[in-house]
Structure formats: structure tokens, C-alpha cells
Design a protein around this motif. Structure first.
Motif, short mmCIF file in Angstrom:
data_model
loop_
_atom_site.label_atom_id
_atom_site.label_comp_id
_atom_site.label_asym_id
_atom_site.label_seq_id
_atom_site.Cartn_x
_atom_site.Cartn_y
_atom_site.Cartn_z
N GLY A 47 17.32 -10.43 -20.99
CA GLY A 47 17.19 -9.94 -22.29
C GLY A 47 16.62 -10.37 -23.58
O GLY A 47 17.70 -10.28 -24.76
N THR B 122 14.09 -9.91 -24.60
CA THR B 122 12.99 -9.07 -24.78
C THR B 122 12.64 -9.23 -26.39
O THR B 122 12.11 -8.92 -27.07
N GLN B 123 14.14 -8.61 -27.29
CA GLN B 123 14.75 -8.36 -28.45
C GLN B 123 14.38 -9.17 -29.47
O GLN B 123 13.73 -9.36 -30.20
N ASP C 175 6.96 -1.68 -25.05
CA ASP C 175 7.67 -2.70 -24.08
C ASP C 175 8.26 -1.23 -23.14
O ASP C 175 9.87 -0.05 -23.61
N ASN D 41 23.53 -9.52 -18.73
CA ASN D 41 22.85 -8.94 -20.48
C ASN D 41 21.31 -8.82 -19.57
O ASN D 41 20.39 -9.26 -20.28
N LEU E 124 18.55 -5.23 -19.53
CA LEU E 124 18.92 -3.98 -20.48
C LEU E 124 18.01 -3.04 -21.32
O LEU E 124 17.08 -3.70 -20.98
N ASP F 231 16.30 -2.80 -24.19
CA ASP F 231 16.06 -3.21 -25.51
C ASP F 231 16.58 -2.84 -26.54
O ASP F 231 16.56 -2.73 -27.51
N TYR G 177 24.33 0.56 -28.37
CA TYR G 177 24.40 -0.45 -27.70
C TYR G 177 25.23 -1.31 -26.86
O TYR G 177 25.11 -2.56 -26.27
N HIS H 285 23.08 -6.24 -30.50
CA HIS H 285 21.89 -5.89 -30.99
C HIS H 285 21.29 -7.25 -31.41
O HIS H 285 21.55 -7.23 -32.75
#
Length: 444
Positions: A152, A154-155, A169, A194, A197, A199, A208, A216
């Protein structure tokens, strides 16, 4: 990197189709709908274009005129984040034969310093850079990024990347079975931890937070992210900097359903989806639940009423219907390596027949290379799309009056992940979208 306007491809020839039979396609007295007669190989310039048993896309759809293609011989420099997972390895496999994309950076924190061939011996003959940790990756000589991280974070990682990079992504195509064994309760809803996800796929950051139990981490990026179901969002993808690659289940489900919902050919209530996935959807990590003795000689459902792909599917169908759509979706884990089948049960709109559904899907996808309606009563098999970017589907009349059955199959690691990601980046970089993807399925 300077990129002159790419040349327009030559027009492909039209598609012929057989007569449509007026009989049912299910039952002992069934006779098939007419299928599609495939194009003969067409000459484009000096090179023959082979269709390989699919429907060739029109040049308008294969080529993106709004993004400049690189000069011949230049190449586009690629970074693959999370290269030690199954989806990362599939991207690397496709990039190896891509004439314009060249892998320059590959990350895998737990495998940092290792040669890629020691992580995936089947790719040991490729000339590739060593794996590095993300914190040590140098993006100064990179033009585009595939992000296939399982966690999680990645964001936050994408938020930290240089703004000049084009990004696809495909994180969160992780752990089908891990989801089954790693559930928690949040706000009276069964949610995922998490590290599983999607993302950037859900546009509504409040939704979300509702599904995943935390806010987020890059809402400013969510505003620019484009959902990347290629055949249905092609124009938006061409101009995007950040594309959220669809999940595997949503791909296999939305490709047949979105056109039918848009055309108001099916009712929005009572959509039932029974879907099955191979174990590679569970990722490569060593987990007790994925041991051979735990999953062999059996099948089980998981994520019942709570799978992370539910809001993604409903988002796409709601957009198509312009009103809220709620589905009944149950995924199952199958004891096979690759493959995904979605069996979809729908109620027909007033005056609509199953043949109307078939005809509409046929007209929608007849110019598409990677989405193919099967001939007559032929049944889509997961083994017939293995290793390829194809989606095979067909429509059947249910024994219950006023209902139809749709079967859709994909390779969960290719059209459901890495293949579609490459298809999207081709579009984003102004290249023919089938470049590097012209592989027939592997059988047996």
C-alpha cells in the motif's frame, strides 16, 4: 527526449461476418450464432500484418496521433518497480521483444543486488540491469515507469517520482488468496489490509477510505489518474501521465458488460457474477495458505460480498448506466497457475434477445485485436488465452426466459495485468498499442 509526430498507419481492411442464425445457442437443439470471419494478412508498407486468429484493430485505435513517437532507433527508457513479482516478470518478458521500450531500471527491495535471471531463471538469457532497492533507483535516464508493487505504499512512491515520467500503475494485482486469509473488520464492512489496495482505480477518495479503512495518501494524483481499460478508455489514456491499470476481475467483467449497459440492453438489477482465478493472482510470496497441499484438488470462494474489485466494477458499470449499479460478485480460487473466467448472468431489457447482446458486442469489438467473440456455441477456455493479451467471450441464452449468460476469459497476468499495462503505455507514448504484444496464446 524529442519525439516528432509519428506517421499515420495504413488503413486495415474491413471485416466480413457470416449470417446470423436465428436459433438458440444453448440446449440440445442449439444452432450457433454466426461468428466473425477473420481478416487475411494485410500489407502495411513493406511488412505483412498478421492477425493471428483475432480481430485486427483499426489504425485509428492502434495508433495514437496525440502523442509523439520516438525517432527510429532512439527507444523509450523504462523502469519496472516491483520486478520480482509475477506481474513484474511478465512486463519484463514483454519488454524483451518490444522494439521501442528498453528496460533501464528494475527494483525489488528484497532482491536488491541480484541478477534478474537468478530471481526468474526462465529469463536468464536477457541482458538486464541488476535489481536495486527503490530508494537507490535513478530515474534521471528514465522516460516511463511500470509500478507493480504489492504494498500500500504505492501512492507515496508514485507521488515522489519525477513529474516528467509517464506512469502505469498496476499495483494491487496482489494476493487473491491472501485476501481470503487477511481480512479485518472496519466500519462494519469486511475490508482488506492496506497491503492489498487498488491505489488509483477508485476516483472517489471517500469511497476509497470507506472500503480500505484509511484516507487516500495522494489525493492530488487521484485527480489526474485515468482508468486504463484500454478498449473503453482509449482517448483518455492517450493524453494521460498516470494510468491506473484495471484489476483482473474488473477487466474480464467490464469488457462484456459496459457496452451492454451503455446500450440499455440489460437490466441493471440482478447482475450475478461467478468468477474464478488461477493461483498466480495470489502473488509470489511464500504463504502457508498457498502451499500445494492447501489448494490442490479443491476450489473455494473468498472475499464473499467484500472483494476489493467490487467498487471498481460497480464504478465502471455506474458510469456506463449513469445511475447506481450494484452487483452480486463471488470470486473463487482455482488450482491452476494462470487464467480467469467470469460467468455473468444478466436479465434482458424488455424486447431484447440474447442474439441482440451478441450482435452488439460483435459490433463493439469487431475492430479490436485483443477482444474476440467466439463463433457460435463455442465455449471460451482459459487455456486458449494463456500467455496472451486476448479476452475471449461468448453469449448464451439461459433456460430461464428473459435471461442470458456471458462467459469471458483472460490470462490474469497478461490482459488482467501486465499485457494491458503495456497496451496502455504504448498508447501514452504514441505507439501502435499492440506493439510488443503480438504473441499467440500458449497451448497446451
Amino acid at each position: 527526449m524529442q519525439q516528432p509526430q509519428a506517421q499515420t498507419m495504413a488503413s486495415a481492411a474491413g471485416i466480413t461476418s457470416g449470417q446470423i442464425q436465428k436459433n438458440r445457442i444453448l440446449g440440445s437443439n442449439s444452432k450457433p450464432f454466426a461468428g466473425i470471419v477473420l481478416k487475411k494478412p494485410q500489407q502495411v508498407g513493406a511488412l505483412p500484418l498478421h492477425v493471428r486468429g483475432s480481430i485486427a484493430s483499426s489504425p485509428r485505435k492502434l495508433f495514437s496521433p496525440k502523442a509523439a513517437a520516438p525517432k527510429s532507433g532512439d527507444g523509450i527508457r523504462i523502469a519496472v518497480l516491483g520486478a520480482s513479482g509475477y506481474t513484474g516478470a511478465e512486463i519484463v518478458r514483454f519488454l524483451a521483444s518490444h522494439p521501442q521500450f528498453h528496460t533501464k531500471v528494475m527494483t525489488a527491495d528484497r532482491k536488491a543486488g541480484e541478477q534478474f535471471g537468478s530471481v526468474f531463471p526462465h529469463l536468464r538469457t536477457l541482458d538486464l540491469p541488476r535489481l536495486v532497492a527503490i530508494k537507490d533507483a535513478d530515474f534521471s535516464d528514465v522516460d516511463a515507469v511500470f509500478c507493480s508493487l504489492p504494498h500500500g505504499t504505492t501512492q507515496e512512491i508514485i507521488k515522489s517520482l519525477p513529474r516528467h515520467l509517464k506512469i502505469v500503475d498496476l499495483s494491487a494485482v496482489c494476493s487473491a488468496h491472501t485476501i481470503f486469509t487477511s481480512l479485518i473488520w472496519v466500519r462494519s464492512r469486511l475490508l482488506l489490509r492496506n497491503y492489498c489496495l487498488q491505489d488509483f482505480r477508485l476516483r472517489d477518495i471517500n469511497e476509497y477510505a470507506e472500503w480500505y479503512g484509511h484516507s487516500h495518501r495522494a489525493p492530488e494524483l487521484q485527480e489526474e489518474a485515468v482508468y486504463g481499460l484500454t478498449e473503453l478508455q482509449r482517448d483518455d489514456i492517450r493524453n494521460a501521465r498516470l494510468v491506473a491499470n484495471p484489476g483482473c476481475y474488473p477487466t474480464s467483467i467490464q469488457l462484456p458488460l459496459v457496452p451492454l449497459v451503455k446500450a440499455k440492453l440489460i437490466k441493471l438489477t440482478n447482475i450475478i457474477i461467478d468468477a474464478k482465478s488461477g493461483v498466480s493472482g495470489a502473488g509470489r510470496g511464500a504463504k502457508e495458505a498457498n502451499l500445494y497441499t492447501e489448494i490442490a484438488e479443491g476450489i473455494h470462494a473468498y472475499g464473499i460480498t467484500s472483494h476489493r474489485h467490487v467498487p471498481e466494477i460497480e464504478q465502471g458499470l455506474t458510469d456506463a448506466a449513469e445511475s447506481k449499479v450494484t452487483i452480486s460478485f463471488t470470486p473463487h480460487l482455482m488450482c491452476m497457475t494462470r487464467g480467469m473466467q467470469s460467468t455473468i448472468y444478466v436479465e434482458l431489457a424488455s424486447g431484447v434477445t440474447p442474439r441482440d447482446l451478441y450482435e452488439h458486442l460483435k459490433s463493439t469489438y469487431e475492430d479490436e485485436e485483443f477482444v474476440k467473440l467466439l463463433h457460435g456455441s463455442s465455449t471460451p477456455h482459459t487455456s486458449h488465452v494463456k500467455g496472451s493479451n486476448y479476452c475471449f467471450m461468448n453469449v448464451y441464452e439461459d433456460r430461464i426466459p428473459g435471461r442470458a449468460i456471458i462467459i469471458s476469459v483472460i490470462d490474469n497476468l497478461v490482459k488482467g495485468a501486465s499485457g494491458q499495462a503495456l497496451q496502455n503505455l504504448n498508447l501514452m507514448m504514441g505507439l501502435p498499442e499492440n506493439m510488443g504484444l503480438q504473441y499467440p496464446p500458449l497451448f497446451p
